[in-house]
Design a protein around this motif. Structure first.
Motif, mmCIF file in Angstrom:
data_model
loop_
_atom_site.group_PDB
_atom_site.id
_atom_site.type_symbol
_atom_site.label_atom_id
_atom_site.label_comp_id
_atom_site.label_asym_id
_atom_site.label_seq_id
_atom_site.Cartn_x
_atom_site.Cartn_y
_atom_site.Cartn_z
ATOM 1 N N VAL A 45 49.815 85.115 26.613
ATOM 2 C CA VAL A 45 48.418 85.010 27.018
ATOM 3 C C VAL A 45 48.400 84.689 28.424
ATOM 4 O O VAL A 45 48.715 83.630 28.921
ATOM 5 C CB VAL A 45 47.477 84.308 26.123
ATOM 6 C CG1 VAL A 45 46.174 84.634 26.571
ATOM 7 C CG2 VAL A 45 47.729 84.838 24.686
ATOM 8 N N LEU A 47 45.517 83.899 31.379
ATOM 9 C CA LEU A 47 44.227 83.526 31.495
ATOM 10 C C LEU A 47 43.702 83.796 33.090
ATOM 11 O O LEU A 47 44.649 83.155 33.955
ATOM 12 C CB LEU A 47 44.163 82.128 30.936
ATOM 13 C CG LEU A 47 44.336 82.062 29.416
ATOM 14 C CD1 LEU A 47 44.144 80.514 28.930
ATOM 15 C CD2 LEU A 47 43.496 82.747 28.617
ATOM 16 N N TYR A 55 40.202 76.468 29.863
ATOM 17 C CA TYR A 55 40.287 76.929 28.588
ATOM 18 C C TYR A 55 40.555 75.899 27.710
ATOM 19 O O TYR A 55 40.293 75.800 26.414
ATOM 20 C CB TYR A 55 41.634 77.938 28.666
ATOM 21 C CG TYR A 55 42.910 77.535 28.727
ATOM 22 C CD1 TYR A 55 43.656 76.988 27.611
ATOM 23 C CD2 TYR A 55 43.371 77.072 30.048
ATOM 24 C CE1 TYR A 55 45.002 76.244 27.861
ATOM 25 C CE2 TYR A 55 44.742 76.620 30.195
ATOM 26 C CZ TYR A 55 45.468 76.042 29.017
ATOM 27 O OH TYR A 55 46.757 75.561 29.211
ATOM 28 N N TRP A 56 41.548 74.564 28.262
ATOM 29 C CA TRP A 56 41.574 73.596 27.265
ATOM 30 C C TRP A 56 40.352 72.961 26.989
ATOM 31 O O TRP A 56 40.397 72.819 25.675
ATOM 32 C CB TRP A 56 42.565 72.700 27.969
ATOM 33 C CG TRP A 56 43.251 71.745 26.944
ATOM 34 C CD1 TRP A 56 44.320 71.796 26.201
ATOM 35 C CD2 TRP A 56 42.558 70.185 26.828
ATOM 36 N NE1 TRP A 56 44.352 70.464 25.447
ATOM 37 C CE2 TRP A 56 43.470 69.834 25.591
ATOM 38 C CE3 TRP A 56 41.392 69.548 27.186
ATOM 39 C CZ2 TRP A 56 43.353 68.380 25.145
ATOM 40 C CZ3 TRP A 56 41.215 68.478 26.766
ATOM 41 C CH2 TRP A 56 41.822 67.854 25.706
ATOM 42 N N THR A 60 39.526 77.760 24.420
ATOM 43 C CA THR A 60 39.632 79.311 24.612
ATOM 44 C C THR A 60 41.280 79.588 24.320
ATOM 45 O O THR A 60 41.308 80.633 23.525
ATOM 46 C CB THR A 60 39.784 79.683 26.163
ATOM 47 O OG1 THR A 60 38.304 79.236 26.516
ATOM 48 C CG2 THR A 60 39.810 81.340 26.336
ATOM 49 N N ASP A 61 42.122 78.701 24.264
ATOM 50 C CA ASP A 61 43.330 78.894 23.583
ATOM 51 C C ASP A 61 43.545 78.834 22.112
ATOM 52 O O ASP A 61 43.927 79.945 21.492
ATOM 53 C CB ASP A 61 44.455 77.866 24.156
ATOM 54 C CG ASP A 61 43.879 76.285 23.855
ATOM 55 O OD1 ASP A 61 42.748 76.257 23.502
ATOM 56 O OD2 ASP A 61 44.602 75.600 24.041
ATOM 57 N N ALA A 65 44.180 82.472 19.826
ATOM 58 C CA ALA A 65 44.981 82.486 18.830
ATOM 59 C C ALA A 65 44.340 82.724 17.478
ATOM 60 O O ALA A 65 45.274 83.456 16.782
ATOM 61 C CB ALA A 65 45.944 80.778 18.717
ATOM 62 N N LEU A 82 46.825 76.512 16.130
ATOM 63 C CA LEU A 82 48.064 76.485 16.772
ATOM 64 C C LEU A 82 49.065 75.878 15.695
ATOM 65 O O LEU A 82 50.105 76.113 15.919
ATOM 66 C CB LEU A 82 47.767 75.697 18.152
ATOM 67 C CG LEU A 82 47.084 76.177 19.074
ATOM 68 C CD1 LEU A 82 46.914 75.410 20.586
ATOM 69 C CD2 LEU A 82 47.645 77.587 19.669
ATOM 70 N N THR A 93 52.325 81.510 23.943
ATOM 71 C CA THR A 93 52.373 80.978 25.382
ATOM 72 C C THR A 93 51.122 81.280 26.090
ATOM 73 O O THR A 93 50.885 82.416 26.040
ATOM 74 C CB THR A 93 53.744 81.218 25.917
ATOM 75 O OG1 THR A 93 53.618 82.616 26.386
ATOM 76 C CG2 THR A 93 54.979 80.795 25.339
ATOM 77 N N PHE A 94 50.677 80.516 26.828
ATOM 78 C CA PHE A 94 49.556 80.618 27.701
ATOM 79 C C PHE A 94 49.790 80.351 29.160
ATOM 80 O O PHE A 94 50.400 79.058 29.407
ATOM 81 C CB PHE A 94 48.196 79.736 27.241
ATOM 82 C CG PHE A 94 47.793 79.892 25.829
ATOM 83 C CD1 PHE A 94 46.722 80.739 25.805
ATOM 84 C CD2 PHE A 94 48.126 79.360 24.617
ATOM 85 C CE1 PHE A 94 46.243 81.160 24.280
ATOM 86 C CE2 PHE A 94 48.038 79.445 23.616
ATOM 87 C CZ PHE A 94 46.728 80.584 23.382
ATOM 88 N N ALA A 107 41.286 87.667 29.919
ATOM 89 C CA ALA A 107 42.648 87.317 29.479
ATOM 90 C C ALA A 107 43.316 88.657 29.009
ATOM 91 O O ALA A 107 42.725 89.631 28.811
ATOM 92 C CB ALA A 107 42.220 86.768 28.058
#
Length: 227
Positions: A45, A47, A55-56, A60-61, A65, A82, A93-94, A107
């Motif tokens: 992914v 971003l 995102y954290w 968003t992650d 997912a 996750l 993976t981001f 994204a």
């Protein structure tokens, strides 16, 4: 796009905190999952801009997912997704994307499962709404607001007429259609947004058409509790 009602602004029922950074992100992930057609084994992914910067904190992650596991925007499993993905053996993976993006909340998702591959470039534009800008390397424009047919085919005379004939005979009204091709007589992709979900058997009929290589249905209105 024009905002038609208040729910377009405040977003759908969702696991928060943000309709743009979570609900929209879930939907982009679900588009990628449904385009792949099965649970991914590996996901990459990228971003961009605001997505990459926040995102954290905005989850968003987790949202993307969750979409990759085909969760809906309000699925209570999203906060722990996750861990669930790891338990299923899915590698996600981001990474920050580089270069220009069509929207600050963009994204790019790449998915692999066996010999299957899917790639989606999408943006969350507010209120949980999304715009898809690319599917499997083809430049398309769609919102996934309605059920969609995504058809990869050869660029041949009469192929679009054959596809729309099957859709019409199934009693489905076409709301929007977009076509991109790599070149004359080369590979092409047609995206059809429909007013209602297609009946059983319509997709098989399209796949049997000459010059059709692959076809998928993407329907984010179809609720799923699958992993």
């Amino acid at each position: 796009m024009r905002f038609k009602h208040v729910f377009t602004i405040i977003g759908p029922a969702m696991v928060g905190p943000s309709s743009s950074h979570t609900a929209g992100a879930v939907r982009i992930g679900r588009v990628a999952r449904q385009l792949l057609g099965c649970r991914p084994e590996k996901a990459r992914v990228l971003l961009y801009e605001s997505f990459a910067e926040t995102y954290w904190g905005h989850g968003t992650d987790l949202a993307i997912a969750g979409g990759l596991l085909d969760y809906d925007t309000d699925d209570p499993r999203i906060p722990d997704v996750l861990d669930e993905a790891r338990s299923l053996g899915i590698e996600i993976t981001f990474e920050p994307g580089t270069g220009a993006a069509p929207h600050p909340n963009t994204a790019k998702i790449e998915l692999w499962s066996g010999d299957r591959y899917a790639e989606v470039l999408g943006a969350s534009i507010g209120g949980g709404n999304i715009e898809i800008h690319s599917l499997n390397g083809f430049d398309v424009s769609c919102t996934a607001q309605y059920p969609m047919l995504v058809i990869k085919h050869s660029d041949r005379t009469g192929i679009l007429a054959s596809i729309t004939k099957v859709v019409s005979e199934a009693g489905i009204n076409i709301g929007f259609m977009d076509v991109d091709r790599k070149g004359r007589q080369g590979e092409a992709m047609t995206v059809i947004e429909m007013d209602s979900a297609p009946p059983e058997g319509m997709l098989d009929s399209i796949c049997l058409l000459p010059d059709v290589a692959d076809a998928k249905i993407i329907d984010l209105a179809q609720r799923s509790m699958r992993a």
